[in-house]
Design a protein around this motif. Structure first.
Motif, PDB file in Angstrom:
ATOM      1  N   GLU A 148       0.744  -1.188  -0.045  1.00  0.00           N
ATOM      2  CA  GLU A 148       0.028  -0.134  -0.036  1.00  0.00           C
ATOM      3  C   GLU A 148       0.833   1.271  -0.011  1.00  0.00           C
ATOM      4  OE1 GLU A 148      -2.199  -0.971   3.287  1.00  0.00           O
ATOM      5  OE2 GLU A 148      -4.060  -1.264   2.289  1.00  0.00           O
TER       6      GLU A 148
ATOM      7  N   GLN B 126       2.170   2.160  -3.552  1.00  0.00           N
ATOM      8  CA  GLN B 126       1.091   2.846  -4.240  1.00  0.00           C
ATOM      9  C   GLN B 126       1.111   4.493  -4.036  1.00  0.00           C
ATOM     10  OE1 GLN B 126      -2.502   0.276  -5.171  1.00  0.00           O
ATOM     11  NE2 GLN B 126      -3.526   1.996  -4.326  1.00  0.00           N
TER      12      GLN B 126
ATOM     13  N   ASN C 191      -3.253   1.729  -9.110  1.00  0.00           N
ATOM     14  CA  ASN C 191      -3.819   0.204  -9.105  1.00  0.00           C
ATOM     15  C   ASN C 191      -2.515  -0.672  -8.702  1.00  0.00           C
ATOM     16  OD1 ASN C 191      -6.176   1.265  -9.752  1.00  0.00           O
ATOM     17  ND2 ASN C 191      -5.410   1.402 -11.650  1.00  0.00           N
TER      18      ASN C 191
ATOM     19  N   GLN D  90      -3.508  -3.905  -6.364  1.00  0.00           N
ATOM     20  CA  GLN D  90      -4.213  -4.596  -7.236  1.00  0.00           C
ATOM     21  C   GLN D  90      -3.580  -5.411  -8.241  1.00  0.00           C
ATOM     22  OE1 GLN D  90      -8.652  -3.221  -8.082  1.00  0.00           O
ATOM     23  NE2 GLN D  90      -7.710  -1.660  -6.986  1.00  0.00           N
ATOM     24  N   GLU D  91      -2.556  -4.771  -8.841  1.00  0.00           N
ATOM     25  CA  GLU D  91      -1.945  -5.361 -10.017  1.00  0.00           C
ATOM     26  C   GLU D  91      -0.925  -6.558  -9.295  1.00  0.00           C
ATOM     27  OE1 GLU D  91      -1.693  -1.268 -12.645  1.00  0.00           O
ATOM     28  OE2 GLU D  91       0.312  -2.111 -11.510  1.00  0.00           O
TER      29      GLU D  91
ATOM     30  N   VAL E 112      -1.467  -8.086  -6.620  1.00  0.00           N
ATOM     31  CA  VAL E 112      -2.389  -9.271  -6.035  1.00  0.00           C
ATOM     32  C   VAL E 112      -2.688  -9.983  -7.423  1.00  0.00           C
ATOM     33  CG1 VAL E 112      -4.576  -9.786  -5.052  1.00  0.00           C
ATOM     34  CG2 VAL E 112      -3.227  -7.911  -3.969  1.00  0.00           C
ATOM     35  N   ALA E 113      -3.265  -9.113  -8.332  1.00  0.00           N
ATOM     36  CA  ALA E 113      -3.545 -10.122  -9.619  1.00  0.00           C
ATOM     37  C   ALA E 113      -2.250 -10.906 -10.024  1.00  0.00           C
ATOM     38  CB  ALA E 113      -3.698  -9.136 -10.878  1.00  0.00           C
TER      39      ALA E 113
ATOM     40  N   LEU F 172     -10.494 -10.385  -0.871  1.00  0.00           N
ATOM     41  CA  LEU F 172      -9.721  -9.419  -1.350  1.00  0.00           C
ATOM     42  C   LEU F 172     -10.447  -9.007  -2.660  1.00  0.00           C
ATOM     43  CD1 LEU F 172      -6.119 -10.640  -1.376  1.00  0.00           C
ATOM     44  CD2 LEU F 172      -7.091  -8.647   0.007  1.00  0.00           C
ATOM     45  N   GLU F 173     -11.067  -9.764  -3.362  1.00  0.00           N
ATOM     46  CA  GLU F 173     -11.890  -9.498  -4.373  1.00  0.00           C
ATOM     47  C   GLU F 173     -13.144  -8.318  -4.203  1.00  0.00           C
ATOM     48  OE1 GLU F 173     -13.001 -13.206  -6.247  1.00  0.00           O
ATOM     49  OE2 GLU F 173     -11.175 -13.022  -7.629  1.00  0.00           O
TER      50      GLU F 173
ATOM     51  N   PHE G  74     -11.312  -5.229  -2.867  1.00  0.00           N
ATOM     52  CA  PHE G  74     -10.732  -4.165  -3.922  1.00  0.00           C
ATOM     53  C   PHE G  74     -12.239  -3.682  -4.789  1.00  0.00           C
ATOM     54  CE2 PHE G  74      -6.871  -3.912  -3.358  1.00  0.00           C
ATOM     55  CZ  PHE G  74      -6.056  -5.083  -3.311  1.00  0.00           C
ATOM     56  N   GLN G  75     -13.223  -4.412  -4.814  1.00  0.00           N
ATOM     57  CA  GLN G  75     -14.541  -3.960  -5.524  1.00  0.00           C
ATOM     58  C   GLN G  75     -14.899  -2.618  -4.742  1.00  0.00           C
ATOM     59  OE1 GLN G  75     -18.042  -6.429  -5.670  1.00  0.00           O
ATOM     60  NE2 GLN G  75     -18.285  -5.615  -7.808  1.00  0.00           N
TER      61      GLN G  75
ATOM     62  N   ARG H  37     -12.668   0.319  -5.331  1.00  0.00           N
ATOM     63  CA  ARG H  37     -12.981   0.683  -6.635  1.00  0.00           C
ATOM     64  C   ARG H  37     -14.269   1.937  -6.744  1.00  0.00           C
ATOM     65  NH1 ARG H  37     -10.823  -4.146  -8.637  1.00  0.00           N
ATOM     66  NH2 ARG H  37     -12.705  -5.013  -8.668  1.00  0.00           N
TER      67      ARG H  37
END
Lengths: 146, 147
Positions: free
Chosen positions: A31, A34, A40, A43-44, A46-47, A130-131, A134-135, A138
């Motif tokens: 964090e 960032q 992002n 999130q990137e 984590v992806a 986490l999904e 992050f939603q 956003r």
């Protein structure tokens, strides 16, 4: 204000992820990296973790299903998985990986198979959380302030 | 989300605490050698945060090839386990080529034997993955000492 409310919800969920032991310090490091130039980043990363994990889970599964079990290969894969999960601060996943590696060095197949179920479970739970998180992040970002 | 600490240059580069003192930062070049795209991205970002430019490659052979054609790096961050050529082999080759960059192993916990073998390949230091600002600060201090 809609945005404030959403931001509070984000903060609340974030706090509970730490309080419940799903995430640890390393996530905070992400964090802190960032910024506005890389909004992002977390999130990137984590992806990338999801991509790494999918591949490693498949490899581990294949290795566990082969006879005889190649414990050295198993350890290599789990070592990578643990590296990935600790890089994002996925505490519970990382802890289960550690347990797995202990069974692995003892060449305890049953222990490995059992623990691997735990690893997958923790991974799935974390991913789901986490999904959602992050939603919310956003949504809060695009919400109106007025 | 945590916001950046504020731009101190027109490029809006975020400088970590204490990094402002190290005016030599922008002259140091770093090579990140790791087969995991997550780690490459993470370390690259950490280094950017300190005002360092990093090149990233995904295995030891690419690192060796780069140095072979004359690329020079002040600092090389070397993963241990990589396909094609692993970190220990790459380190040995680089040292044999006369590369005297600071080479730092960055690896997930291996056994003490594995760590020792890696150090003996020619590393200056060996850290656990992933990098943290503290470790980078330490390495920058080392680089400033030597230059």
């Amino acid at each position: 204000m809609e945005r404030n409310r959403l931001q509070q919800e984000v903060a609340c969920m974030r706090r509970s992820l730490f309080d419940q032991g799903y995430l640890e310090e390393q996530f905070i490091q992400l964090e802190e990296l960032q910024d506005d130039a890389n909004p992002n980043f977390v999130q990137e990363i984590v992806a990338l973790f999801y991509t790494d994990s999918a591949r490693l889970i498949q490899n581990i599964e294949q290795t566990l299903n082969s006879k005889p079990i190649d414990f050295s290969k198993l350890d290599d894969y789990m070592h990578q998985f643990k590296g990935s999960s600790s890089s994002i601060g996925a505490k519970k996943v990382t802890d289960e990986c550690t347990v797995f590696r202990e069974y692995c060095s003892a060449e305890n197949a049953e222990g490995c198979i059992r623990t691997f179920q735990q690893v997958k479970q923790e991974y799935t739970i974390l991913r789901r959380k986490l999904e959602v998180y992050f939603q919310m992040v956003r949504q809060a970002a695009v919400a109106h302030s007025a | 989300m945590v916001l950046g600490k504020g731009a101190s240059s027109s490029l809006s580069m975020k400088m970590a605490d204490g990094a402002e003192d190290m005016v030599n930062n922008n002259n140091f070049t770093v090579l990140v050698v790791d087969d995991d795209p997550l780690i490459r991205k993470l370390h690259d970002m950490h280094l950017k945060n300190f005002g360092l430019r990093a090149q990233v490659v995904e295995n030891g052979k690419k690192a060796v090839d780069l140095c072979h054609v004359g690329a020079n790096f002040n600092l090389i961050l070397m993963d241990r386990e990589m396909p094609v050529m692993n970190g220990a082999e790459a380190t040995k080759e680089l040292r044999a080529m006369g590369v005297n960059s600071l080479i730092v192993g960055v690896t997930s916990c291996g056994s003490p034997n594995e760590k020792q073998a890696f150090m003996e390949a020619g590393l200056d230091y060996c850290f656990e993955k992933p990098l943290t600002p503290d470790k980078i600060t330490f390495l920058l201090q080392e680089l400033n000492k030597n230059n």
